[in-house]
Write an enzyme that holds these catalytic residues in place. Sequence first.
Site, PDB file in Angstrom:
ATOM      1  N   GLY A 222      17.268  36.440 -22.414  1.00 32.10           N
ATOM      2  CA  GLY A 222      16.657  36.697 -20.868  1.00 32.10           C
ATOM      3  C   GLY A 222      17.403  38.308 -20.076  1.00 32.10           C
ATOM      4  O   GLY A 222      18.331  38.884 -20.850  1.00 32.10           O
TER       5      GLY A 222
ATOM      6  N   TYR B 102      10.887  27.216  -5.417  1.00 33.83           N
ATOM      7  CA  TYR B 102      11.906  27.997  -6.191  1.00 33.83           C
ATOM      8  C   TYR B 102      13.126  28.389  -4.972  1.00 33.83           C
ATOM      9  O   TYR B 102      13.747  27.877  -5.447  1.00 33.83           O
ATOM     10  CB  TYR B 102      11.078  29.387  -6.404  1.00 33.83           C
ATOM     11  CG  TYR B 102      12.287  30.475  -7.059  1.00 33.83           C
ATOM     12  CD1 TYR B 102      12.299  30.184  -8.151  1.00 33.83           C
ATOM     13  CD2 TYR B 102      12.719  31.773  -6.433  1.00 33.83           C
ATOM     14  CE1 TYR B 102      13.525  30.937  -8.761  1.00 33.83           C
ATOM     15  CE2 TYR B 102      13.464  32.126  -7.045  1.00 33.83           C
ATOM     16  CZ  TYR B 102      13.963  31.908  -8.527  1.00 33.83           C
ATOM     17  OH  TYR B 102      14.820  33.045  -8.792  1.00 33.83           O
TER      18      TYR B 102
END
Length: 325
Positions: A10, A149
């Site tokens: 990432g 989240y």
Amino acid sequence: MNYLITGGAGFIGSHLAEALLKHGAEVAVIDDLSTGSILNIDHLKPNRRFQYVLDTVMNRAVMSEMMDRADVIVHLAAAVGVRLIVESPVRTIETNIKGAELVLELASKKKKKVIIASTSEVYGKASKIPFCEDDDLVLGATNKGRWSYACSKMIDEFLALAYWKERQVPTVVARLFNTVGPRQTGRYGMVVPRFISQARKGEPITVYGDGTQRRCFTFVGDVVQALVALSEHPGAVGEVYNLGNTEEVTILELAQRAKGLTGSSSPIIFVPYDQAYAAGFEDMPRRVPSLDKIHRLIGYRPTLGLDGILKSVNEYFEQRERRIA
Ligand code: UDP
């Protein structure tokens, strides 16, 4: 030292892998490329101290073997990006909670150190500025997907701290504040790569809401140096640290700066939140970290301000366009 970076292909993970290899460490990464990209780690492949596995952190057998070889695990694999989170709350909750659960369970069996990457999202709608690590966390209703989240990351934090207290697994929690820099994609909603890319293409720069909301953007290089220092410092264990920058900017000003830097003639347009995300979407007006705690421990101070960050992101887009051409 042997490091395992989950989510290592990432944006942040690939920078961390690079920094650790420069430090002389052995680095293994695991990434399912759901939001990461193999292009982020291509340049690391020739390094003999680098190893990568394309798989999910939920693969217990693979993770178990990789963790055997690691001294420290930096757990970055997670569902990220407000757009992705709002569109895929199941994936967000499952990836974030199950992933951290497995990493911590295996770390407990194998007595390994774990750095858990958390987020400034956990402060939610808190209004006391700056945000300190011990402050109350103020989340919205469960019918607003965004908060899943923050909630999933709060569970990760609770788990990390519980594993330390109850089972003596050395864990450290780092709350990252709007990390930006080269290799970040705008695909999942992140504002800096979106604005730079829109400006470069001459497309409308999309400011959500009225643009008065403010953020503090942190250079990825500062974040990875701090993660390395936190992973090495025995005093960090069992603690939570903000990791960010205190230079604030409104999102409208960010759009203007992106436009100025790129010499773009893009119009700046305002998009209502319910069009940009979903009906009833809640944004945070301000989010500023207190950096006192991390400064006291490792002497952390951000080295790059917003202008430098925007320049580095613009150069990255320039290079990428040249490669494609
Ligand atoms: N934003 C924006 N236009 C975009 C993408 C994001 O105005 O195209 C806004 C977003 O609503 C938020 C801020 O920029 O107020 C930062 O968004 P990002 O998703 O990068 O991070 P967040 O702070 O929301 O986690």
